[in-house]
Design an enzyme around this catalytic site. Structure first.
Site, PDB file in Angstrom:
ATOM      1  CB  SER A 170      -0.969  -0.022   1.185  1.00 22.43           C
ATOM      2  OG  SER A 170      -1.861   1.070   1.125  1.00 22.43           O
ATOM      3  CG  HIS A 171       0.270   3.592   3.421  1.00 25.57           C
ATOM      4  ND1 HIS A 171      -0.522   2.470   3.555  1.00 25.57           N
ATOM      5  CD2 HIS A 171       0.725   3.888   4.653  1.00 25.57           C
ATOM      6  CE1 HIS A 171      -0.555   2.114   4.830  1.00 25.57           C
ATOM      7  NE2 HIS A 171       0.184   2.957   5.512  1.00 25.57           N
ATOM      8  CG  ASP A 187      -2.246   4.431  -1.548  1.00 21.24           C
ATOM      9  OD1 ASP A 187      -3.029   4.421  -2.525  1.00 21.24           O
ATOM     10  OD2 ASP A 187      -2.240   3.537  -0.681  1.00 21.24           O
ATOM     11  CG  ASP A 218      -2.679  -0.132  -2.663  1.00 26.26           C
ATOM     12  OD1 ASP A 218      -2.608   0.984  -2.107  1.00 26.26           O
ATOM     13  OD2 ASP A 218      -3.446  -1.033  -2.259  1.00 26.26           O
ATOM     14  CG  ASP A 224      -5.786   1.331  -0.876  1.00 23.13           C
ATOM     15  OD1 ASP A 224      -4.865   2.161  -0.732  1.00 23.13           O
ATOM     16  OD2 ASP A 224      -5.865   0.282  -0.189  1.00 23.13           O
ATOM     17  NE  ARG A 225      -3.749   3.898   3.071  1.00 15.77           N
ATOM     18  CZ  ARG A 225      -3.442   3.888   4.362  1.00 15.77           C
ATOM     19  NH1 ARG A 225      -3.081   5.008   4.959  1.00 15.77           N
ATOM     20  NH2 ARG A 225      -3.476   2.777   5.056  1.00 15.77           N
ATOM     21  CE  LYS A 273      -7.475   1.554   2.370  1.00 23.17           C
ATOM     22  NZ  LYS A 273      -7.206   1.642   3.799  1.00 23.17           N
TER      23      LYS A 273
END
Length: 560
Positions: free
Chosen positions: A117-118, A281, A283, A285-286, A381
């Site tokens: 992710s982030h 971010d 991947d 999703d943010r 998300k």
């Protein structure tokens, strides 16, 4: 003739492969240990409900370091376990929400996502593997526990030795016993967003003389998606996007869209007086929404999207079935739900809790304070969904005489009041010291005199009377499962509160997250600086938890 027989490889079990809400996250050297990645991939396949034979799985990720190697490991082990087909994003690039959409659109069995992710990427940085179910959402606890149990006792994994897949070449092929389809992962997702939002209205808005746009991909997965949406569909110039070439180490950066790590976007927006800035971010999703002089907190973002939902075609057609937020997220969304007479939920941190409500038809729009916002269009998300949602809202607001991000914010505060909200992250704290902070609070909560007591700030006359405290427990209204120990909260008489919880999204040590929230209906405060407005409450939270004393951390790593 090639030998495509199934081989069993003897292995030793590792005891540290418990996947969290977001899968298994470790540093790259950990995943490179002998059999480590193979064990975990085999454990995922073994835990698929109904087994892996004849399944179709979607595979891809944020393109971080070590991804191509792991994709080829997945291909060989999937073939060894009788998986029928793998659908892989070109070059391994596949945003998390786009994977969720592809699983749902194809009615696939599930998906394996390669992402942390982030978190930063690189040879000594973070890597992650997670499994998503046939609804497109993260695996529930029953499945992640089955993966963990398998990983602790695994003695062998099965594979078929196959040539490496050319991830750059689109198309279908048969590789030994398994079908491989390498797809353009961007086009289906872009087409889906065009069904959800009013692209003609947005296009008209972004081409207005007084409107400028800048999207920052932070060298993560959303770069190609952003070019498709902003440049190809909306007709904006290349200068409307930056840092949109995915990089295995995110160009040495930290792909977390907040005021600290997305400073390049913030600086560019302020310097150029840009109307609408946004970032996503690693991947995808943010998201972060930021215009010149106007930062939108994630808590306000989801509340405003919910309030303006009727200007978005997807919700205009299907209605809003319910709203939900994670427990640490501010109560701004609750006020929108009450005003609109819509059912709303407070759930633990973790998107799977939203997924259950969505699958039951009781939730349409939801969000987490950690820059995650989404809806029931997928089961993750979705950063770009939120970004385009904001453009749709700004275009609709303009027609009502409400100009820009700050105009929409001020309009919201006039209707609902303002919720001041911030999060302090203390990253890579020694685990035992992090536990001491939690024990300090639990000890305070255990005192019969704590509820009803008044906690005072040292730098001002502000004081807060405690009305409630506890460790958040959630009973899922759909499957009746109970999730305990989801975060310590202290609520005050004026509606203010602070929450402390340990995060499981890092790969090393513990991250302490401190959340503080203050509600105001005083219009003279609506323009006040967030940190200044929250200062007394932050002092009280730090004093009560003795966070500085236990950890030695005088300053947080990140403030959002």
């Amino acid at each position: 003739m090639s030998d495509y027989s199934v081989k069993s490889v003897q292995t030793k079990a590792y005891q540290d492969q418990r996947p969290g809400t977001s899968g298994l996250r470790k540093r790259v050297p950990v995943f490179k240990q002998e059999h480590y990645t193979e064990n975990f991939v085999q454990s995922i396949l073994s835990a698929i409900p109904g087994g892996p034979k004849d399944t179709t799985l979607v595979v891809g990720g944020d393109g971080r370091y070590y991804s191509p190697e792991v994709i080829n490991i997945i291909v060989q082990i999937a073939a060894g376990n009788g998986v029928k087909k793998l659908v892989i994003g070109r070059d391994g690039i596949f945003s998390t929400p786009a994977v969720s959409h592809e699983i749902r659109a194809r009615k696939a069995t599930g998906g394996i996502l390669l992402t942390a992710s982030h978190n930063p990427g690189g040879p000594n940085a973070d890597f992650g593997i997670k499994y998503n179910m046939d609804n497109g959402g993260p695996a529930p606890e029953a499945v992640t526990e089955a993966i963990f149990e398998s990983s602790k006792s695994i003695k062998e994994y099965k594979l078929v030795e196959l040539p490496q897949v050319d991830l750059s070449k689109l198309g279908e092929s048969k590789l030994g016993p398994i079908e491989i389809e390498v797809i353009d992962a961007v086009k289906p997702y872009t087409a889906y967003l065009k069904e959800i939002f009013d692209f003609e209205l947005i296009k008209s808005y972004v081409h207005s003389d007084d409107v400028s746009v800048l999207f920052d991909g932070m060298h993560g997965v959303t770069g190609p998606y952003a070019r498709s949406i902003f440049v190809e569909e909306l007709g904006l110039p290349e200068s409307a996007v930056q840092n949109c070439v995915p990089s295995p180490d995110f160009n040495g950066g930290h792909p977390d869209p907040n005021l600290t790590y997305a400073h390049e976007l913030v600086d560019a927006v302020e310097k150029g007086k840009i109307t609408f800035g946004a970032a996503s971010d690693g991947d995808g999703d943010r998201n972060m929404i930021y215009g010149a002089g106007a930062f939108v907190t994630p808590s306000d973002s989801v509340a405003i999207i919910a309030d303006w939902a009727d200007c978005i075609p997807y919700f205009k057609k299907g209605g809003v079935k319910g709203l939900a937020r994670s427990m640490p997220t501010s109560t701004a969304l609750d006020r929108v739900a009450k005003a609109k007479g819509v059912e709303y939920f407070e759930v633990p941190t973790g998107w799977k809790f939203f997924g259950n409500l969505m699958d039951a038809g009781r939730l349409s729009i939801c969000g987490e304070e950690s820059f995650g916002t989404g809806s029931d269009h997928v089961r993750e998300k979705d950063g770009l969904w939120a970004v385009v949602a904001w453009l749709n809202i700004l275009a609709a607001a303009e027609k009502k005489g409400i100009k820009g991000i700050n105009g929409v914010l001020q309009d919201h505060y006039k209707k609902y009041g303002r919720t001041f909200f911030s999060r302090y992250d203390y990253e890579e704290v020694e685990s035992d010291k992090a536990q001491e902070v939690m024990k300090e609070l639990e000890s305070a909560y255990g005192s019969s005199s704590f509820v009803g007591s008044t906690l005072s700030a040292t730098s001002s006359s502000a004081s807060f009377k405690v009305t409630e405290c506890g460790n958040f427990t959630y009973t899922d209204p759909i499957d009746k499962s109970v999730s305990k120990n989801q975060g310590l909260y202290t609520t005050f008489e004026d509606g203010s509160r602070f929450v402390v919880r340990l995060s499981g999204t890092g790969s090393q040590g513990a991250t302490i997250r401190l959340y503080v929230e203050k509600y105001s209906k005083d219009a003279s405060e609506y323009d006040r600086d967030t940190q200044e407005g929250l200062k007394p409450l932050i002092e009280v939270a730090l004093a009560t938890s003795k966070l500085v004393e236990h950890t030695g951390r005088k300053e947080p790593t990140v403030i959002t």
